[in-house]
Design an enzyme around this catalytic site. Structure first.
Site, PDB file in Angstrom:
ATOM      1  N   ARG A  46       0.854  -1.193   0.000  1.00 50.03           N
ATOM      2  CA  ARG A  46       0.000   0.000   0.000  1.00 50.03           C
ATOM      3  C   ARG A  46       0.890   1.243   0.000  1.00 50.03           C
ATOM      4  NH1 ARG A  46      -1.433   1.657   4.648  1.00 50.03           N
ATOM      5  NH2 ARG A  46      -2.182  -0.334   5.450  1.00 50.03           N
ATOM      6  N   TYR A  98     -16.463  16.569 -15.696  1.00 44.65           N
ATOM      7  CA  TYR A  98     -16.900  15.174 -15.761  1.00 44.65           C
ATOM      8  C   TYR A  98     -17.969  14.912 -14.687  1.00 44.65           C
ATOM      9  CZ  TYR A  98     -16.546  10.096 -15.374  1.00 44.65           C
ATOM     10  OH  TYR A  98     -16.832   8.764 -15.319  1.00 44.65           O
ATOM     11  N   ASP A 170      -7.626  18.480 -14.614  1.00 46.16           N
ATOM     12  CA  ASP A 170      -7.963  17.155 -15.123  1.00 46.16           C
ATOM     13  C   ASP A 170      -7.537  17.132 -16.591  1.00 46.16           C
ATOM     14  OD1 ASP A 170      -9.165  14.903 -16.245  1.00 46.16           O
ATOM     15  OD2 ASP A 170     -10.930  15.006 -14.953  1.00 46.16           O
ATOM     16  N   LYS A 195      -8.708   6.017 -19.733  1.00 48.83           N
ATOM     17  CA  LYS A 195      -9.012   6.495 -21.077  1.00 48.83           C
ATOM     18  C   LYS A 195      -7.780   6.349 -21.981  1.00 48.83           C
ATOM     19  CE  LYS A 195     -12.764   7.340 -18.812  1.00 48.83           C
ATOM     20  NZ  LYS A 195     -13.112   8.631 -18.225  1.00 48.83           N
TER      21      LYS A 195
HETATM   22  C1  LIG Z   1     -13.537   9.012 -16.864  1.00 51.36           C
HETATM   23  C2  LIG Z   1     -13.142  10.334 -16.355  1.00 51.36           C
HETATM   24  C3  LIG Z   1     -12.906  10.548 -14.992  1.00 51.36           C
HETATM   25  C4  LIG Z   1     -13.091   9.448 -13.959  1.00 51.36           C
HETATM   26  O1  LIG Z   1     -12.142   8.436 -14.105  1.00 51.36           O
HETATM   27  P1  LIG Z   1     -12.431   6.893 -13.732  1.00 51.36           P
HETATM   28  O2  LIG Z   1     -11.149   6.229 -14.128  1.00 51.36           O
HETATM   29  O3  LIG Z   1     -13.610   6.446 -14.527  1.00 51.36           O
HETATM   30  O4  LIG Z   1     -12.681   6.844 -12.268  1.00 51.36           O
HETATM   31  C5  LIG Z   1     -12.494  11.801 -14.596  1.00 51.36           C
HETATM   32  N1  LIG Z   1     -12.339  12.811 -15.479  1.00 51.36           N
HETATM   33  C6  LIG Z   1     -12.575  12.649 -16.798  1.00 51.36           C
HETATM   34  C7  LIG Z   1     -12.387  13.794 -17.718  1.00 51.36           C
HETATM   35  C8  LIG Z   1     -12.984  11.411 -17.282  1.00 51.36           C
HETATM   36  O5  LIG Z   1     -13.237  11.263 -18.589  1.00 51.36           O
END
Ligand SMILES: *Cc1c(COP(=O)(O)O)cnc(C)c1O
Length: 378
Positions: A46, A98, A170, A195
């Site tokens: 961890r 998001y 982000d 992604k």
């Molecule tokens: C998918 C996404 C998230 C969340 O990520 P997860 O891996 O699904 O928890 C956050 N920000 C953006 C822009 C996303 O496309």
């Protein structure tokens, strides 16, 4: 080191002990100590795991920061970042972040006294007015989903610095291949690595990079205390995906520009949202702060019925949420990712019932164009 080289030689290359050119998967929870408290850098997985560590070093290099962190999902990454704040603090956020980011702020973290409000950060001048005495962070997503709105990161970071507040970005849509927020003045950058970074629709993960040692130590303390870490298998899968991020992003972009060009000339398409278009309201800012425009495009076909017809007819675009992988995906935000937003608010944001979002994959562009053509024929 240039970006494509960094994707392969950044972080930790291979395995010193054996010469293996791929970092091994250290499927292990604990580590033998040479004496009590005398360990070789790893004591419990961890706290730190060699495979996860290699990934954390890689994303740190790719985002040009000081420390990298890997979490079990993008939302776990974001939650850990928000835990740098305390009860009574306020976060000012991009208004069309998001959905999961909106949800965790307004339904979970609010219960712990962390307050959020939302503003159109594309309009930099409107930010200053929304800053409160207790504002501790600006949270920016750029480009956004599904309208591909762009925020001027340099301008926003300047406002944040002047007010002694953190800038958190982000960077999921652009990836570190196209955009590096830390070099534009941001303090923290985070990714849903699910992604483009993973890129193959086979792993859920989140990554964070910070450019300050103190914030790095604080975030490691939170990561170790709350424990939302990424496992060694998934860390390895991500590193494997990241090696080809450059060629993937170049191809996503090429295919996307072909599709955007096609849609621009189509009578049945009333509006196209893509930062690479000169007609995009923030095209110049997108050009200034990123090296590419990405593989996401949204367009309006006029009505829910028409959108449904397109979705029913496409063969190579899979109807699914998520984005950024090798296979092309298609969705209708009003019915799927953004269904929980009230219709009036959706209309205000421009997320109409006829809005279709596609994540352009790596199939042959000719097949994708022919597919869209037959689906749009009506
Ligand atoms: C998918 C996404 C998230 C969340 O990520 P997860 O891996 O699904 O928890 C956050 N920000 C953006 C822009 C996303 O496309």
């Amino acid at each position: 080191m240039r970006k494509k080289t960094q994707l392969i030689h950044g972080g930790i290359f291979g395995d010193e002990a054996t010469g293996a050119v791929s970092v091994p998967i250290y499927q292990v929870s604990t580590y033998k100590q040479d004496g009590p408290g005398d360990h070789r850098g790893f004591e419990y997985s961890r706290t730190g795991n060699p495979t996860r560590h290699a990934l954390e070093e890689l994303i740190k290099d790719l985002e040009e920061g000081k420390r990298g962190f890997a979490f079990g999902s993008g939302m776990a990454a974001m939650t850990a970042v928000m835990m740098l704040l305390s009860s009574g603090d306020h976060v000012l956020m991009t208004d069309d972040v998001y959905g999961g980011s909106f949800r965790v702020m307004t339904k979970v973290l609010n219960r712990f006294g962390i307050e959020a409000s939302f503003v159109n950060t594309s309009d930099v001048d409107s930010i200053q007015n929304e800053i409160r005495d207790n504002t501790k962070a600006l949270f920016i997503e750029t480009p956004t989903n599904p309208l591909l709105k762009i925020t001027d990161l340099e301008a926003v970071a300047k406002i944040a610095k002047a007010n002694s507040i953190l800038t958190i970005v982000d960077n999921t849509f652009s990836t570190p291949y196209w955009q590096n927020p830390l070099t534009l003045g941001a303090d923290i950058v985070l990714h849903s690595a699910t992604k483009y970074l993973g890129g193959h629709s086979d792993v859920v993960a989140g990554l964070v990079v910070v450019n300050d040692e103190k914030i790095g130590n604080d975030l490691h303390f939170i990561q170790n205390s709350t424990g939302g870490v990424l496992g060694p298998q998934d860390s390895w899968l991500l590193m494997r995906g990241i090696k080809t991020l450059g060629i993937r992003m170049e191809e996503h972009e090429k295919n996307t520009s072909r599709i955007v060009e096609y849609l621009s000339g189509h009578a049945g398409v009333s509006k196209i949202y893509y930062p690479g278009l000169e007609s995009h309201p923030n095209h110049e800012i997108a050009k200034k702060q990123s090296r590419g425009f990405g593989g996401m495009v949204s367009f309006d076909v006029g009505s829910a019925e028409k959108a449904a017809a397109v979705l029913n007819k496409v063969k190579f675009f899979t109807l699914a949420e998520s984005l950024g992988a090798v296979e092309s995906l298609i969705s209708v935000p009003a019915l799927m990712t953004h269904a929980s937003i009230p219709a009036a608010r959706r209309a205000e944001l421009g997320i109409t019932d006829g809005l279709i979002r596609i994540s352009v994959g790596l199939e042959d562009a000719e097949d994708l164009l022919e597919d869209l053509e037959q689906a749009l024929r009506g």
